[in-house]
Motif scaffolding. Structure first.
Motif, PDB file in Angstrom:
ATOM      1  N   ILE A 173       0.826  -1.209   0.000  1.00  0.00           N
ATOM      2  CA  ILE A 173       0.000   0.000   0.000  1.00  0.00           C
ATOM      3  C   ILE A 173       0.866   1.267   0.000  1.00  0.00           C
ATOM      4  CG2 ILE A 173      -0.415   0.207   2.501  1.00  0.00           C
ATOM      5  CD1 ILE A 173      -3.464   0.726   1.114  1.00  0.00           C
ATOM      6  N   SER A 174       2.040   1.213   0.644  1.00  0.00           N
ATOM      7  CA  SER A 174       2.863   2.428   0.630  1.00  0.00           C
ATOM      8  C   SER A 174       3.436   2.662  -0.760  1.00  0.00           C
ATOM      9  CB  SER A 174       3.966   2.354   1.686  1.00  0.00           C
ATOM     10  OG  SER A 174       4.832   1.308   1.386  1.00  0.00           O
ATOM     11  N   LEU A 175       3.796   1.563  -1.455  1.00  0.00           N
ATOM     12  CA  LEU A 175       4.284   1.723  -2.823  1.00  0.00           C
ATOM     13  C   LEU A 175       3.159   2.269  -3.705  1.00  0.00           C
ATOM     14  CD1 LEU A 175       6.299   1.362  -5.144  1.00  0.00           C
ATOM     15  CD2 LEU A 175       5.605  -1.032  -5.290  1.00  0.00           C
ATOM     16  N   ILE A 176       1.969   1.731  -3.522  1.00  0.00           N
ATOM     17  CA  ILE A 176       0.848   2.182  -4.339  1.00  0.00           C
ATOM     18  C   ILE A 176       0.498   3.635  -4.037  1.00  0.00           C
ATOM     19  CG2 ILE A 176      -1.675   1.843  -4.587  1.00  0.00           C
ATOM     20  CD1 ILE A 176      -0.901  -1.223  -4.681  1.00  0.00           C
ATOM     21  N   GLY A 177       0.538   3.986  -2.753  1.00  0.00           N
ATOM     22  CA  GLY A 177       0.305   5.377  -2.374  1.00  0.00           C
ATOM     23  C   GLY A 177       1.316   6.308  -3.035  1.00  0.00           C
ATOM     24  N   GLU A 178       2.559   5.866  -3.007  1.00  0.00           N
ATOM     25  CA  GLU A 178       3.639   6.656  -3.598  1.00  0.00           C
ATOM     26  C   GLU A 178       3.423   6.842  -5.106  1.00  0.00           C
ATOM     27  OE1 GLU A 178       8.040   5.231  -3.955  1.00  0.00           O
ATOM     28  OE2 GLU A 178       7.355   5.053  -1.885  1.00  0.00           O
ATOM     29  N   LEU A 179       3.021   5.758  -5.772  1.00  0.00           N
ATOM     30  CA  LEU A 179       2.791   5.817  -7.213  1.00  0.00           C
ATOM     31  C   LEU A 179       1.599   6.718  -7.538  1.00  0.00           C
ATOM     32  CD1 LEU A 179       3.293   2.031  -8.017  1.00  0.00           C
ATOM     33  CD2 LEU A 179       4.864   3.893  -8.593  1.00  0.00           C
ATOM     34  N   LEU A 180       0.570   6.634  -6.687  1.00  0.00           N
ATOM     35  CA  LEU A 180      -0.595   7.493  -6.885  1.00  0.00           C
ATOM     36  C   LEU A 180      -0.211   8.962  -6.759  1.00  0.00           C
ATOM     37  CD1 LEU A 180      -3.609   5.899  -4.994  1.00  0.00           C
ATOM     38  CD2 LEU A 180      -3.511   6.593  -7.385  1.00  0.00           C
ATOM     39  N   ASN A 181       0.612   9.216  -5.773  1.00  0.00           N
ATOM     40  CA  ASN A 181       1.095  10.588  -5.573  1.00  0.00           C
ATOM     41  C   ASN A 181       1.804  11.109  -6.785  1.00  0.00           C
ATOM     42  OD1 ASN A 181       0.311  11.328  -3.129  1.00  0.00           O
ATOM     43  ND2 ASN A 181       2.001  10.329  -2.067  1.00  0.00           N
ATOM     44  N   SER A 182       2.630  10.245  -7.334  1.00  0.00           N
ATOM     45  CA  SER A 182       3.395  10.637  -8.489  1.00  0.00           C
ATOM     46  C   SER A 182       2.450  10.898  -9.657  1.00  0.00           C
ATOM     47  CB  SER A 182       4.386   9.522  -8.777  1.00  0.00           C
ATOM     48  OG  SER A 182       4.895   9.666 -10.043  1.00  0.00           O
ATOM     49  N   LEU A 183       1.479  10.030  -9.786  1.00  0.00           N
ATOM     50  CA  LEU A 183       0.501  10.166 -10.868  1.00  0.00           C
ATOM     51  C   LEU A 183      -0.301  11.462 -10.709  1.00  0.00           C
ATOM     52  CD1 LEU A 183      -0.516   8.456 -13.247  1.00  0.00           C
ATOM     53  CD2 LEU A 183      -2.154   7.426 -11.690  1.00  0.00           C
ATOM     54  N   LEU A 184      -0.627  11.787  -9.456  1.00  0.00           N
ATOM     55  CA  LEU A 184      -1.470  12.956  -9.198  1.00  0.00           C
ATOM     56  C   LEU A 184      -0.641  14.177  -8.798  1.00  0.00           C
ATOM     57  CD1 LEU A 184      -4.281  11.058  -7.265  1.00  0.00           C
ATOM     58  CD2 LEU A 184      -4.284  11.760  -9.653  1.00  0.00           C
ATOM     59  N   GLU A 185       0.660  14.071  -8.939  1.00  0.00           N
ATOM     60  CA  GLU A 185       1.588  15.201  -8.738  1.00  0.00           C
ATOM     61  C   GLU A 185       1.449  15.845  -7.375  1.00  0.00           C
ATOM     62  OE1 GLU A 185       0.120  17.415 -12.123  1.00  0.00           O
ATOM     63  OE2 GLU A 185       1.915  16.905 -13.254  1.00  0.00           O
ATOM     64  N   LYS A 186       1.382  15.011  -6.359  1.00  0.00           N
ATOM     65  CA  LYS A 186       1.196  15.559  -5.012  1.00  0.00           C
ATOM     66  C   LYS A 186       2.335  16.504  -4.603  1.00  0.00           C
ATOM     67  CE  LYS A 186       0.648  14.274  -0.186  1.00  0.00           C
ATOM     68  NZ  LYS A 186       0.864  13.229   0.805  1.00  0.00           N
ATOM     69  N   ASP A 187       3.551  16.161  -4.999  1.00  0.00           N
ATOM     70  CA  ASP A 187       4.708  16.923  -4.538  1.00  0.00           C
ATOM     71  C   ASP A 187       4.924  18.222  -5.297  1.00  0.00           C
ATOM     72  OD1 ASP A 187       5.113  14.998  -2.674  1.00  0.00           O
ATOM     73  OD2 ASP A 187       6.416  13.806  -3.974  1.00  0.00           O
ATOM     74  N   CYS A 188       4.039  18.463  -6.203  1.00  0.00           N
ATOM     75  CA  CYS A 188       4.164  19.640  -7.031  1.00  0.00           C
ATOM     76  C   CYS A 188       3.194  20.671  -6.451  1.00  0.00           C
ATOM     77  CB  CYS A 188       3.747  19.129  -8.400  1.00  0.00           C
ATOM     78  SG  CYS A 188       3.795  20.201  -9.724  1.00  0.00           S
ATOM     79  N   PRO A 189       3.552  21.982  -6.380  1.00  0.00           N
ATOM     80  CA  PRO A 189       2.599  22.971  -5.855  1.00  0.00           C
ATOM     81  C   PRO A 189       1.296  22.941  -6.666  1.00  0.00           C
ATOM     82  CG  PRO A 189       4.721  23.990  -6.363  1.00  0.00           C
ATOM     83  CD  PRO A 189       4.799  22.588  -6.839  1.00  0.00           C
TER      84      PRO A 189
END
Lengths: 255, 410
Positions: A173-189
């Motif tokens: 789940i942490s890997l999937i969460g991380e991938l989702l973040n990347s997909l949804l650009e969480k780390d980007c303003p």
């Protein structure tokens, strides 16, 4: 529609002649992720399928505007090419079609395709699966990772995800969460984000990973409640969907 | 013309000359003509007309660049046109020349296939017109395949060939055989007897591409005997129209640990009638087989057969037969059969016939492929048979042959 990249207006959806959704309104700005809650059978998956454009999900009223285009009458593949992507809950096995072929189909660029596929597979920990038939004998977690790998290749502007945490163990789940973040650009303003997400969640675990702005509670084919997703989740955890439904009924004049 | 040493073969053939085949439409042999025309020998087949070379290439036979082949045999209608060898340890010649050269060859003649199987085998015995002899000498391994082409150029011709393939002990032999016609519409009949003898520890891959036309009737009669530790790997591709094809090659695993694999790709357009199968008899301990067939109809009729028989301890066999119906018409009749005669054997089969699942098409469309692209991708996947043990360049060539024909299907 003032700045909304996705605007769903008074949407009604029927499946095989049976009306499932009625009067759905939902607006999303570029860069936002919204979350759908609701008991089983409340119509969450139907809404995602209707937005994606599966022919079995017939739009009976209302419209869907995506990036200024009315996509209500567009076909599934036309919507995909416009920038809508979906993670399948139970994708079919397609014998003879390799995972690699699916990723290649999602990648629009031709240059360096092979290398890009290999990089993506490394990233989702699926390198050993590239030359296997897609979804053939995949576990729950492997299906999720494979779906996310395809979406990372496709880079849709609107990603529809049905229960990303279901059937996935805690390590995954942490890997999937991380991938989702990347997909949804969480780390980007927020102002720089161009991707939107609409995520169905049962457990809410995924809220720990994605930056969700708005939550909805669906029941019986309508959106009964809209608000802060963490607040909604806390209410559901404390009181269950029953209370949500009661609350909704109290607010609905016809009862 | 080859004269047989044994009178009894002729007698048995005469007795069977009206015997209908067990399977397939009965072909009226009198509707076809025989020809004894000699063909001028071509020492350099690359000088054949461009159209002929192109047709042969479509069946996997390369004449312009022989460096990819260890030997070549070409027969046009009833006469050998060319035979040559480029590698030591391989023999390639017209079967008549081989019978003249080797007295012992009569020991192999009609030993795997019974001469009185049906009227077609009888006809090949009674009016045979060459065929090829391919042999790998003990311990020799071919790097490149030997290619053989059987070419039909005259209208209404009956081509009756008898082929003998021998892989001596511990040798390795790859063969590509392409069968094709000059004309797109003239009727023709191909009767081909092929007898394979795979000795101890030898490995043979046999890749056959059939590019007939919509008026050709085809009745191959093939049998293979595999000795201890031997391997027979057959790939059969038929993707172009043919009026009527019936074949059921049969392999006997006579020695321990013999292995057989059949891969078949069958496509039937409207007007084509195919009855094709693979039969493997496991007669020795730890012999094993895998039979895989893929059948697609775009309007024709296909009977896809498979038969595995286990008669020895610890044998193993699996049969996989999958059919796809594209478009509204066409029939696929899958008949997988297993027979076991003792405990300790392991035989299984799976068969499936259907249309392309809408769910699979939509899955690909959700990734941005159009409906046609999604369908083509699924069909390509369906036809993709991953073949273990096939040298990479052969696998690539087979893949090219399949892809070249995909356009006709879609």
């Amino acid at each position: 529609m003032g700045g909304f990249a996705l605007s769903i207006e008074q949407l009604g959806v029927a499946v095989e002649g049976r009306q499932i959704l009625r009067g759905i309104n939902l607006q999303m700005k570029l860069g936002e992720t919204h979350v759908l809650f609701g008991p089983n059978g409340s119509g969450k998956t139907t809404l995602l399928m209707a937005i994606m454009g599966f022919p079995r999900y017939q739009i009976t009223e209302g419209k869907i505007i995506f990036k200024g285009t009315d996509i209500t009458r567009l076909s599934l593949d036309e919507r995909a090419r416009l920038g809508i992507g979906m993670s399948f809950q139970r994708p079919p096995v397609v014998r003879g079609v390799k995972t690699r072929d699916m990723v290649a189909a999602c990648l629009k660029e031709q240059d360096g395709e092979e290398q890009r596929i290999n990089e993506l597979a490394e990233r989702v920990n699926m390198a050993d699966f590239l030359d296997r038939d897609i979804n053939y004998g995949f576990s729950g977690g492997e299906i999720k990772r494979s779906e996310l790998m395809q979406l990372l290749a496709q880079k849709p502007e609107l990603t529809l995800i049905d229960e990303p945490e279901s059937g996935v163990d805690l390590v995954n789940i942490s890997l999937i969460g991380e991938l989702l973040n990347s997909l949804l650009e969480k780390d980007c303003p927020l102002v720089d984000r161009t991707c939107m997400g609409l995520v169905i969640t049962h457990t809410g675990h995924i809220l720990d990973y994605v930056n969700a702005r708005t939550g909805y509670v669906m029941c019986d084919g309508v959106i009964g409640c809209e608000g802060d997703p963490h607040e909604i989740l806390a209410t559901i955890r404390e009181k269950g969907y029953e209370e949500c439904i009661q609350c909704f009924l109290r607010r609905t004049p016809s009862g | 013309m080859v004269e047989k040493k044994s009178g009894s073969h002729k007698d048995r053939a005469r007795a069977a000359s009206a015997k209908k085949a067990a399977l397939g439409e009965d072909i009226d042999l009198s509707a076809y003509v025989s020809s004894t025309d000699e063909q001028p020998y071509q020492s350099d087949p690359s000088t054949l007309p461009a159209k002929t070379r192109e047709q042969m290439l479509g069946a996997g036979v390369i004449l312009d660049d022989p460096s990819q082949r260890s030997g070549t045999f070409i027969q046009m209608d009833n006469a050998p046109l060319h035979s040559s060898v480029r590698q030591e340890g391989i023999e390639v010649m017209a079967v008549g020349d081989a019978l003249d050269k080797y007295d012992w060859l009569s020991d192999y003649w009609w030993q795997a296939v019974a001469v009185d199987t049906d009227k077609y085998t009888a006809s090949v015995e009674l009016s045979q017109h060459s065929g090829y002899f391919i042999r790998s000498l003990p311990g020799h391994k071919t790097d490149y395949p030997v290619q053989a082409c059987l070419y039909l150029s005259k209208a209404r011709l009956a081509q009756n060939v008898h082929n003998i393939i021998i892989a001596e002990e511990d040798s390795e032999l790859h063969i590509i055989t392409g069968c094709t016609t000059a004309s797109d519409e003239e009727a023709g009949l191909h009767l081909g007897v092929s007898e394979f003898y795979i000795k101890r520890g030898a490995r043979v891959t046999f890749t056959m591409i059939h590019n007939w036309n919509a008026e050709t009737a085809v009745r191959p009669r093939t049998a293979v005997i595999v000795e201890e530790d031997g391997l027979f790997l057959s790939n059969y591709v038929l993707m172009k129209p043919v009026r009527s094809l019936q074949m059921y090659p049969s392999v006997t695993c006579a020695g321990e640990n013999a292995a057989v694999r059949f891969n078949s790709i069958l496509v039937a357009a409207a007007g084509s009638s195919l009855d094709a199968g693979s039969r493997v008899i496991l007669n020795a301990r730890e012999a094993r087989t895998e039979i895989v067939s893929r059948a697609i109809t775009t309007g024709g009729d296909i009977t896809a057969r498979g038969y595995i028989e286990g008669n020895a301890p610890d044998v193993k066999g699996h049969l996989e037969c999958r059919g796809l119906i594209l478009g509204g018409k066409g029939t696929i009749y899958a008949i997988p059969e297993l027979k076991g005669t003792l405990a300790g054997i392991d035989l299984s089969h799976e068969a499936a016939v259907g249309k392309i699942a809408e769910e699979e098409v939509e899955y690909l469309m959700a990734r941005g492929l159009t409906r046609d692209e999604a369908t083509a991708t699924i069909v390509r996947g369906f036809l993709r048979v991953d073949i273990e043990g096939l040298p990479p360049f052969l696998a690539a060539e087979l893949q090219r042959a399949v892809e070249a024909s995909e356009r006709d299907i879609m």
